[in-house]
Structure formats: C-alpha cells, structure tokens
Design a protein around this motif. Structure first.
Motif, PDB file in Angstrom:
ATOM      1  N   GLY A  23       0.892  -1.255  -0.156  1.00  0.00           N
ATOM      2  CA  GLY A  23      -0.039   0.035  -0.096  1.00  0.00           C
ATOM      3  C   GLY A  23       0.797   1.321  -0.075  1.00  0.00           C
ATOM      4  O   GLY A  23       0.406   2.386  -0.557  1.00  0.00           O
ATOM      5  N   ALA A  24       1.984   1.097   0.573  1.00  0.00           N
ATOM      6  CA  ALA A  24       3.125   2.284   0.583  1.00  0.00           C
ATOM      7  C   ALA A  24       3.772   2.445  -0.698  1.00  0.00           C
ATOM      8  O   ALA A  24       4.528   3.300  -0.946  1.00  0.00           O
ATOM      9  CB  ALA A  24       3.741   2.168   1.747  1.00  0.00           C
ATOM     10  N   GLY A  25       3.537   1.417  -1.591  1.00  0.00           N
ATOM     11  CA  GLY A  25       4.287   1.467  -2.860  1.00  0.00           C
ATOM     12  C   GLY A  25       5.815   1.117  -2.547  1.00  0.00           C
ATOM     13  O   GLY A  25       6.599   1.553  -3.457  1.00  0.00           O
ATOM     14  N   LEU A  26       6.183   0.306  -1.567  1.00  0.00           N
ATOM     15  CA  LEU A  26       7.502  -0.163  -1.458  1.00  0.00           C
ATOM     16  C   LEU A  26       7.911  -1.710  -1.773  1.00  0.00           C
ATOM     17  O   LEU A  26       6.885  -2.514  -1.677  1.00  0.00           O
ATOM     18  CB  LEU A  26       7.885   0.386  -0.024  1.00  0.00           C
ATOM     19  N   THR A  27       8.939  -1.784  -2.284  1.00  0.00           N
ATOM     20  CA  THR A  27       9.426  -3.238  -2.346  1.00  0.00           C
ATOM     21  C   THR A  27       9.994  -3.686  -1.192  1.00  0.00           C
ATOM     22  O   THR A  27      10.086  -2.894  -0.327  1.00  0.00           O
ATOM     23  CB  THR A  27      10.396  -3.231  -3.399  1.00  0.00           C
ATOM     24  N   GLN A  28      10.381  -4.917  -1.016  1.00  0.00           N
ATOM     25  CA  GLN A  28      10.916  -5.632   0.262  1.00  0.00           C
ATOM     26  C   GLN A  28      12.318  -4.665   0.295  1.00  0.00           C
ATOM     27  O   GLN A  28      12.578  -4.521   1.515  1.00  0.00           O
ATOM     28  CB  GLN A  28      11.062  -7.132   0.109  1.00  0.00           C
ATOM     29  N   THR A  29      13.038  -4.469  -0.681  1.00  0.00           N
ATOM     30  CA  THR A  29      14.342  -4.220  -0.533  1.00  0.00           C
ATOM     31  C   THR A  29      14.244  -2.704  -0.017  1.00  0.00           C
ATOM     32  O   THR A  29      15.116  -2.287   0.972  1.00  0.00           O
ATOM     33  CB  THR A  29      14.961  -3.927  -1.846  1.00  0.00           C
ATOM     34  N   GLU A  30      13.226  -1.927  -0.268  1.00  0.00           N
ATOM     35  CA  GLU A  30      13.125  -0.333   0.105  1.00  0.00           C
ATOM     36  C   GLU A  30      12.688  -0.547   1.576  1.00  0.00           C
ATOM     37  O   GLU A  30      13.239   0.357   2.333  1.00  0.00           O
ATOM     38  CB  GLU A  30      11.966   0.280  -0.867  1.00  0.00           C
ATOM     39  N   LEU A  31      11.895  -1.400   1.971  1.00  0.00           N
ATOM     40  CA  LEU A  31      11.434  -1.439   3.267  1.00  0.00           C
ATOM     41  C   LEU A  31      12.549  -1.850   4.012  1.00  0.00           C
ATOM     42  O   LEU A  31      12.888  -1.530   5.087  1.00  0.00           O
ATOM     43  CB  LEU A  31       9.992  -2.226   3.397  1.00  0.00           C
ATOM     44  N   GLY A  32      13.160  -2.760   3.679  1.00  0.00           N
ATOM     45  CA  GLY A  32      14.682  -3.235   4.550  1.00  0.00           C
ATOM     46  C   GLY A  32      15.563  -2.017   4.370  1.00  0.00           C
ATOM     47  O   GLY A  32      15.981  -1.905   5.717  1.00  0.00           O
ATOM     48  N   ALA A  33      15.822  -1.467   3.586  1.00  0.00           N
ATOM     49  CA  ALA A  33      16.627  -0.294   3.526  1.00  0.00           C
ATOM     50  C   ALA A  33      16.095   0.800   4.750  1.00  0.00           C
ATOM     51  O   ALA A  33      16.782   1.447   5.400  1.00  0.00           O
ATOM     52  CB  ALA A  33      16.784   0.398   2.371  1.00  0.00           C
ATOM     53  N   ARG A  34      14.696   1.108   4.760  1.00  0.00           N
ATOM     54  CA  ARG A  34      14.366   1.827   5.928  1.00  0.00           C
ATOM     55  C   ARG A  34      14.456   1.608   7.270  1.00  0.00           C
ATOM     56  O   ARG A  34      14.748   2.230   8.177  1.00  0.00           O
ATOM     57  CB  ARG A  34      12.793   2.119   5.589  1.00  0.00           C
ATOM     58  N   LEU A  35      14.830   0.225   7.262  1.00  0.00           N
ATOM     59  CA  LEU A  35      14.557  -0.710   8.651  1.00  0.00           C
ATOM     60  C   LEU A  35      16.168  -0.904   8.848  1.00  0.00           C
ATOM     61  O   LEU A  35      16.413  -1.626   9.884  1.00  0.00           O
ATOM     62  CB  LEU A  35      13.836  -1.889   8.611  1.00  0.00           C
ATOM     63  N   GLU A  56      10.078  -4.384  17.144  1.00  0.00           N
ATOM     64  CA  GLU A  56      10.441  -4.353  15.575  1.00  0.00           C
ATOM     65  C   GLU A  56       8.837  -4.004  14.975  1.00  0.00           C
ATOM     66  O   GLU A  56       9.099  -3.517  14.256  1.00  0.00           O
ATOM     67  CB  GLU A  56      10.784  -5.866  15.343  1.00  0.00           C
ATOM     68  N   LEU A  57       7.739  -4.440  15.783  1.00  0.00           N
ATOM     69  CA  LEU A  57       6.733  -4.058  15.047  1.00  0.00           C
ATOM     70  C   LEU A  57       6.443  -2.203  14.823  1.00  0.00           C
ATOM     71  O   LEU A  57       6.199  -1.933  14.088  1.00  0.00           O
ATOM     72  CB  LEU A  57       5.564  -4.544  15.910  1.00  0.00           C
ATOM     73  N   LEU A  58       6.887  -1.598  16.165  1.00  0.00           N
ATOM     74  CA  LEU A  58       7.010  -0.327  15.988  1.00  0.00           C
ATOM     75  C   LEU A  58       7.616   0.096  14.917  1.00  0.00           C
ATOM     76  O   LEU A  58       7.583   1.316  14.330  1.00  0.00           O
ATOM     77  CB  LEU A  58       7.251   0.346  17.476  1.00  0.00           C
ATOM     78  N   ALA A  59       9.022  -0.357  14.818  1.00  0.00           N
ATOM     79  CA  ALA A  59       9.894  -0.031  13.772  1.00  0.00           C
ATOM     80  C   ALA A  59       9.302   0.033  12.454  1.00  0.00           C
ATOM     81  O   ALA A  59       9.358   0.895  11.374  1.00  0.00           O
ATOM     82  CB  ALA A  59      11.193  -0.852  13.650  1.00  0.00           C
TER      83      ALA A  59
END
Length: 76
Positions: A23-35, A56-59
């Motif tokens: 829904g946020a338009g992110l790939t797994q790689t992009e979300l991983g980078a944010r985290l 981790e859920l909060l992150a």
C-alpha cells in the motif's frame, strides 16, 4: 502450557505488514533499507518464517508511516 499467541495470529500480522508495504508502494528491498535490514529478512517475516517482537513492530510501523502504539513510542 498453551501458547499466548497462535501461529495464525502471526501469519495474520505478516499479511498486514505485506499489505501495508504494498500500500505504501515499497518493495521489500526499499522497506528493508528503511529498517536497516536486508530484503531476505523482510521476505522471511512476510511469509511467517520469523516472528517480530513489539519493538520491531513499532519500527515497521514507523517505516511504513503507520505509527499507532503510543506506549511503545515512549520506549524508543
């Protein structure tokens, strides 16, 4: 002793995380980078292969722009 949280609940959470990421338009790689983690970890979590703890859920929520836990926000 019965488990406090069932596997079904963790699988439901994994699906919610995946849906929020998409829904946020992110790939797994992009979300991983944010985290600060790799794509493989995101994939493993999304298929229910690894549980995540409350912090981790909060992150994840912060990375997805979905902050909802005011008590946990005080911790970090």
């Amino acid at each position: 002793m019965p488990k406090i949280v069932s596997r079904d609940a963790y699988l439901a959470l994994a699906k919610i995380i995946e849906d929020a990421r998409l829904g946020a338009g992110l790939t797994q790689t992009e979300l991983g980078a944010r985290l600060g983690v790799g794509q493989k970890l995101i994939s493993t979590i999304e298929i229910g292969g690894r549980r995540i703890d409350a912090l981790e859920l909060l992150a994840f929520e912060r990375a997805l722009g979905l902050e909802k836990f005011p008590l946990l926000k005080r911790v970090l």
